[in-house]
Design a protein around this motif. Structure first.
Motif, PDB file in Angstrom:
ATOM      1  N   HIS A 118     -10.633   7.543  -2.588  1.00 15.15           N
ATOM      2  CA  HIS A 118     -11.093   8.027  -1.282  1.00 15.15           C
ATOM      3  C   HIS A 118     -11.372   6.862  -0.333  1.00 15.15           C
ATOM      4  CE1 HIS A 118     -12.370  12.259  -2.549  1.00 15.15           C
ATOM      5  NE2 HIS A 118     -12.162  11.681  -3.724  1.00 15.15           N
ATOM      6  N   GLU A 119     -10.810   6.920   0.866  1.00 15.63           N
ATOM      7  CA  GLU A 119     -11.270   6.036   1.948  1.00 15.63           C
ATOM      8  C   GLU A 119     -10.971   4.569   1.658  1.00 15.63           C
ATOM      9  OE1 GLU A 119     -15.314   7.183   2.788  1.00 15.63           O
ATOM     10  OE2 GLU A 119     -15.423   5.891   4.535  1.00 15.63           O
ATOM     11  N   SER A 120      -9.749   4.287   1.237  1.00 17.66           N
ATOM     12  CA  SER A 120      -9.424   2.942   0.755  1.00 17.66           C
ATOM     13  C   SER A 120      -8.561   2.114   1.699  1.00 17.66           C
ATOM     14  CB  SER A 120      -8.683   3.043  -0.585  1.00 17.66           C
ATOM     15  OG  SER A 120      -7.361   3.506  -0.380  1.00 17.66           O
ATOM     16  N   GLY A 121      -7.975   2.724   2.718  1.00 12.46           N
ATOM     17  CA  GLY A 121      -7.045   1.977   3.569  1.00 12.46           C
ATOM     18  C   GLY A 121      -5.597   2.043   3.100  1.00 12.46           C
ATOM     19  N   TRP A 122      -5.364   2.097   1.814  1.00 15.16           N
ATOM     20  CA  TRP A 122      -4.159   2.357   0.997  1.00 15.16           C
ATOM     21  C   TRP A 122      -2.867   1.646   1.343  1.00 15.16           C
ATOM     22  CZ3 TRP A 122       0.080   4.669   3.263  1.00 15.16           C
ATOM     23  CH2 TRP A 122      -0.127   5.501   4.365  1.00 15.16           C
ATOM     24  N   THR A 123      -2.719   1.006   2.493  1.00 13.82           N
ATOM     25  CA  THR A 123      -1.423   0.343   2.748  1.00 13.82           C
ATOM     26  C   THR A 123      -1.238  -0.906   1.882  1.00 13.82           C
ATOM     27  OG1 THR A 123      -2.384  -0.791   4.662  1.00 13.82           O
ATOM     28  CG2 THR A 123      -1.132   1.207   5.099  1.00 13.82           C
ATOM     29  N   TRP A 124      -2.275  -1.288   1.149  1.00 17.12           N
ATOM     30  CA  TRP A 124      -2.159  -2.391   0.192  1.00 17.12           C
ATOM     31  C   TRP A 124      -1.426  -1.967  -1.081  1.00 17.12           C
ATOM     32  CZ3 TRP A 124      -4.584  -0.224  -3.916  1.00 17.12           C
ATOM     33  CH2 TRP A 124      -5.622   0.678  -3.655  1.00 17.12           C
ATOM     34  N   LEU A 125      -1.189  -0.684  -1.246  1.00 17.73           N
ATOM     35  CA  LEU A 125      -0.686  -0.217  -2.544  1.00 17.73           C
ATOM     36  C   LEU A 125       0.707  -0.740  -2.917  1.00 17.73           C
ATOM     37  CD1 LEU A 125      -1.306   1.462  -5.059  1.00 17.73           C
ATOM     38  CD2 LEU A 125      -0.297   3.434  -3.896  1.00 17.73           C
ATOM     39  N   PRO A 126       1.692  -0.750  -1.999  1.00 17.66           N
ATOM     40  CA  PRO A 126       3.003  -1.278  -2.436  1.00 17.66           C
ATOM     41  C   PRO A 126       2.903  -2.710  -2.955  1.00 17.66           C
ATOM     42  CG  PRO A 126       3.230  -0.105  -0.355  1.00 17.66           C
ATOM     43  CD  PRO A 126       1.745  -0.207  -0.628  1.00 17.66           C
ATOM     44  N   GLY A 127       2.207  -3.573  -2.232  1.00 16.57           N
ATOM     45  CA  GLY A 127       2.080  -4.967  -2.666  1.00 16.57           C
ATOM     46  C   GLY A 127       1.404  -5.077  -4.018  1.00 16.57           C
ATOM     47  N   ASP A 166       6.058 -11.822  -5.607  1.00 17.11           N
ATOM     48  CA  ASP A 166       5.859 -10.481  -6.179  1.00 17.11           C
ATOM     49  C   ASP A 166       6.947  -9.564  -5.651  1.00 17.11           C
ATOM     50  OD1 ASP A 166       4.274 -11.368  -4.048  1.00 17.11           O
ATOM     51  OD2 ASP A 166       2.435 -10.693  -4.986  1.00 17.11           O
ATOM     52  N   GLU A 167       8.031  -9.631  -6.365  1.00 15.67           N
ATOM     53  CA  GLU A 167       9.258  -9.020  -5.893  1.00 15.67           C
ATOM     54  C   GLU A 167       9.195  -7.503  -5.930  1.00 15.67           C
ATOM     55  OE1 GLU A 167      13.710 -10.047  -7.247  1.00 15.67           O
ATOM     56  OE2 GLU A 167      12.182 -11.584  -7.359  1.00 15.67           O
ATOM     57  N   PRO A 168       9.522  -6.870  -4.803  1.00 19.55           N
ATOM     58  CA  PRO A 168       9.561  -5.408  -4.792  1.00 19.55           C
ATOM     59  C   PRO A 168      10.593  -4.878  -5.774  1.00 19.55           C
ATOM     60  CG  PRO A 168       9.637  -6.280  -2.557  1.00 19.55           C
ATOM     61  CD  PRO A 168       9.798  -7.438  -3.481  1.00 19.55           C
ATOM     62  N   GLU A 169      10.362  -3.659  -6.250  1.00 20.62           N
ATOM     63  CA  GLU A 169      11.282  -3.087  -7.228  1.00 20.62           C
ATOM     64  C   GLU A 169      12.658  -2.832  -6.611  1.00 20.62           C
ATOM     65  OE1 GLU A 169       8.421   0.590  -6.451  1.00 20.62           O
ATOM     66  OE2 GLU A 169       9.574   0.814  -8.294  1.00 20.62           O
ATOM     67  N   GLU A 170      12.690  -2.566  -5.318  1.00 20.40           N
ATOM     68  CA  GLU A 170      13.980  -2.363  -4.665  1.00 20.40           C
ATOM     69  C   GLU A 170      14.240  -3.535  -3.735  1.00 20.40           C
ATOM     70  OE1 GLU A 170      14.944   1.503  -3.010  1.00 20.40           O
ATOM     71  OE2 GLU A 170      13.238   2.361  -4.093  1.00 20.40           O
ATOM     72  N   THR A 171      15.430  -4.101  -3.859  1.00 17.59           N
ATOM     73  CA  THR A 171      15.771  -5.300  -3.091  1.00 17.59           C
ATOM     74  C   THR A 171      15.627  -5.073  -1.586  1.00 17.59           C
ATOM     75  OG1 THR A 171      17.298  -5.854  -4.830  1.00 17.59           O
ATOM     76  CG2 THR A 171      17.560  -7.040  -2.773  1.00 17.59           C
ATOM     77  N   ARG A 172      15.887  -3.852  -1.133  1.00 21.73           N
ATOM     78  CA  ARG A 172      15.839  -3.602   0.312  1.00 21.73           C
ATOM     79  C   ARG A 172      14.428  -3.788   0.862  1.00 21.73           C
ATOM     80  NH1 ARG A 172      14.567   2.268   1.639  1.00 21.73           N
ATOM     81  NH2 ARG A 172      13.871   3.127  -0.350  1.00 21.73           N
ATOM     82  N   PHE A 173      13.427  -3.797  -0.007  1.00 27.95           N
ATOM     83  CA  PHE A 173      12.061  -3.975   0.492  1.00 27.95           C
ATOM     84  C   PHE A 173      11.716  -5.449   0.745  1.00 27.95           C
ATOM     85  CE2 PHE A 173      10.905   0.097  -2.008  1.00 27.95           C
ATOM     86  CZ  PHE A 173      11.320   0.894  -0.945  1.00 27.95           C
TER      87      PHE A 173
END
Lengths: 370, 347
Positions: free
Chosen positions: B229-238, A303-310
């Motif tokens: 609300h109250e989700s932990g949220w660091t999962w969002l980028p992945g 699941d490739e990040p949109e920016e390569t640096r990630f």
């Protein structure tokens, strides 16, 4: 936008000195292909479709999928489904991509009825087909043992029947099981896997009765991305259960679950472990440490990040450079090309060799392959 | 720059506290059935777990003034009451209405710095729409509230009348931790412990974020806001990387989308800060913030009275002054229209 397709020749050259592909799907060309390995008393059930688990309602979003089938179009042989023709697989994968070892996981069984006598007869036939038509044909091919995951006694018997064949390197469990995989009903399977020096591959498939933490979604794009939820839950269930302490030789390989969901899952596991220490005294060690020691992870779908640096950040957060292994998912539609995914230019030569060969050599005890 | 606290919990001390706000027939029904309060509140916030303990008797206005409003210029009250668990199509909505009337009378009337989320019954759509129309008369309600646990993801069309009613009235859609709908809380059913359910609790949020991002509702109602609300949220980028990648291959299925799912997340979905599932490694929390492309995603919350170790401190330690101001106030001000709603209190 012009898309450049590298020549077959240069593609193989770019994957020298040879790679290991941990997730390759061979399959039956047609239902009839299993019959030579199946006692005729099962034919009436098989011909009538009684072997289709969940009667085809395995959580697929009905009517929407990526293509008329789930395969790469160019991987379709003249007859039968993709992955059913050894010659084409050898040409496209083993030789085309310079794959020196491949772990075959036929997914037929993950859609079959997961318990009962019919289920047991079918997986035994499939394992015999695997030996005769694949493992006997090419030293580069190794395989995962298909089992009836919801029928522990039958699963153990099948592992004992074929698990001593060194070309089987793992047991295949579909990720969507009826219970979390920490449930004690599955522990005898783990016991048998350890006894035969087999890893436990968890792969997309199966039927749990639901799909997400919130039931069934509307769109395939949700369903398919939602597999990361299933993997996260199974890791949690296994870690909490104590099975890893009970079976010191037990190692899980997470296949086709993606990668990017795991760092935050580890952070959540660790925070929960700290905040609820009094409520889980049996968990003596930090969950992230345990996962990094006992789980292996394959790359596809990366699941490739949109920016390569990630990408380097993701790998750093994951902290599993010694447990991450390349997989292509050949011949499926979302195949990852080893000449494109995680290139040397991004991750460096050493890590590239670890991911594309050396980690798998250790995981599956292949020894040095180059 | 002031602080607005987007997640402060309160809850009626006992069902009797709701009697003044319930029709007589339901008061009598509650008494006859020996109703002791919704089990869902106890299973969401177990009393044995000090981190999440949420007891009405201990959450008083005096404490909120001393521990929340000492720092914050205003706060949003989250009175989760498990109304999603009532299958009864009239009793459940009556309780939701009573909770909202109780919240207005016992809290909002007593301190002008307080705003409210109105609980609604997602399982009874027409009743939820009616309740939205009722509470929208009171400008101190700035959001509706539904739990993360749900039988299907919230972008599913059956819920759209609720979300559109909220948009019509300028209310945000708040999705809060926990819930009880009788459906399994994980993709492989019911696990063996609260410990495992707590780890898996982020997954239901992920379903809703992905579902809202692709379902087309935002294309139809760009005035809608969703707050997690109250989700932990660091999962969002992945999650964003995965769903974006799937969308690139599968976009024909959702042809109304005019960009990747993550662009919808950034435009329309907001996240309250506490708790934070923090990375262990040095510098990795900052990596996550960069990965979010965090311009206006996070909104400050204390999650009072829940006690998490050092989440907000760690977060603000990573933010520039400009970013911190957005998290503390500006994003919530935009999301909830605080300039109008809180003007008197802040002035």
């Amino acid at each position: 936008l012009a898309i450049r397709i590298p020549e077959q020749q240069s593609r193989a050259a770019r994957t020298k000195p040879g790679i290991i592909d941990c997730d390759v799907h061979n399959g039956l060309a047609s239902p009839a292909a299993l019959k030579p390995y199946l006692a005729s008393r099962w034919y009436p059930y098989y011909d009538q479709g009684s072997h289709i688990g969940h009667k085809g309602q395995a959580g697929q979003v009905v009517g929407t999928r990526p293509a008329p089938h789930f395969y790469r179009k160019d991987a379709m042989p003249d007859e039968g489904v993709a992955g059913s023709d050894y010659g084409l697989l050898r040409e496209q994968l083993l030789e085309g991509l310079n794959v020196v070892k491949a772990v075959l996981s036929p997914l037929d069984s993950t859609a079959w009825v997961p318990y009962g006598d019919l289920g047991a007869a079918l997986v035994a036939a499939l394992n015999d087909w695997m030996i005769a038509e694949w493992l006997d044909r090419d030293d580069r091919l190794t395989g995962a043992v298909s089992i009836t995951v919801e029928d522990t006694a039958a699963a153990v018997a099948e592992i004992e029947r074929v698990g001593s064949d060194a070309r089987f390197v793992a047991v295949l469990i579909p990720i969507q099981t009826r219970e979390g995989l920490g449930h004690p009903k599955y522990w005898p399977i783990y016991d048998a896997a350890v006894a035969h020096d087999l890893r436990v591959i968890l792969h997309v498939g199966g039927m749990s009765g639901t799909h997400l933490a919130t039931g069934f979604p509307t769109y395939f794009v949700e369903q398919h991305s939602g597999y990361s939820q299933v993997y996260g839950t199974q890791v949690t269930s296994i870690v909490y259960s104590g099975a890893l302490d009970r079976y010191p030789g037990l190692d899980f390989v997470l296949e086709e679950g993606g990668v990017a969901w795991l760092p935050a899952t580890l952070w959540r596991l660790d925070r929960t472990w700290e905040a609820m220490a009094a409520h889980a005294p049996h968990l003596e060690r930090r969950p992230s440490e345990v996962v990094r020691e006992r789980f292996w992870l394959t790359t596809q779908p990366f699941d490739e990040p949109e920016e390569t640096r990630f990408v380097p950040q993701l790998l750093e957060q994951l902290g599993m450079n010694d447990r991450l292994m390349f997989s292509s998912d050949y011949p499926h539609w979302d195949f990852d090309d080893p000449a494109r995914v995680l290139p040397v230019s991004l991750i460096g030569k050493e890590l590239h060799e670890d991911i594309f060969r050396r980690n798998a050599e250790r995981c599956f005890s292949f020894g040095a392959t180059s | 720059m002031p602080i607005f606290d987007c997640d402060v919990h309160c809850v009626p001390e006992s069902p009797a506290a709701l009697f003044p706000y319930l029709p007589e027939q339901w008061v009598e029904f509650m008494k006859n059935t020996g109703f002791k309060g919704p089990g869902a509140v106890g299973t969401t916030y177990p009393s044995w777990l000090s981190m999440l303990e949420t007891r009405g008797s201990e959450i008083t206005l005096e404490r909120v003034r001393a521990e929340v409003l000492s720092d914050a210029a205003g706060a949003l009250l989250n009175c989760y009451y498990g109304v999603e668990a009532f299958t009864h199509p009239y009793y459940g909505p009556a309780i939701a209405t009573a909770v909202n009337r109780w919240l207005a009378a016992e809290w909002l009337d007593r301190d002008p710095r307080l705003l409210g989320c109105a609980v609604v019954t997602p399982q009874h759509v027409p009743a939820a729409v009616e309740e939205i129309e009722r509470v929208a008369e009171d400008p101190r309600f700035v959001s509706i509230l539904v739990p993360a646990r749900a039988p299907v993801p919230y972008g599913t069309e059956r819920y759209w009348p609720i979300w559109e009613a909220a948009a019509d009235k300028g209310l945000a859609i708040g999705i809060t931790f926990g819930g009880a709908t009788g459906t399994p809380p994980t993709p492989v059913g019911w696990l063996s412990s609260y410990w495992e359910e707590y780890v898996a609790a982020t997954l239901a949020f992920q379903s809703h974020v992905a579902s809202f991002a692709v379902c087309g509702l935002f294309d139809r109602r760009p005035d809608l806001r969703v707050v997690i609300h109250e989700s932990g949220w660091t999962w969002l980028p992945g999650l964003c990387w995965r769903v974006d990648q799937e969308w690139r291959a599968l976009h024909r299925e959702v042809p109304w989308m005019d960009g990747a799912p993550s662009t919808y997340v950034r435009r329309y979905i907001r996240f309250t800060t506490q708790p934070i599932d923090r990375p262990a490694g040095r510098g990795q929390l900052r990596q996550v913030i960069d990965q979010l492309g965090m311009d206006r995603l996070l909104m400050y919350s204390s999650d009072f009275p829940h006690e998490y170790e050092a989440g907000n401190e760690a977060l603000f330690g990573e933010l520039s002054d400009e970013e911190a101001a957005r998290v503390r106030w500006e994003t919530a001000a935009e999301c909830y229209g605080l300039a109008d709603r809180l003007a008197a209190a802040v002035a």
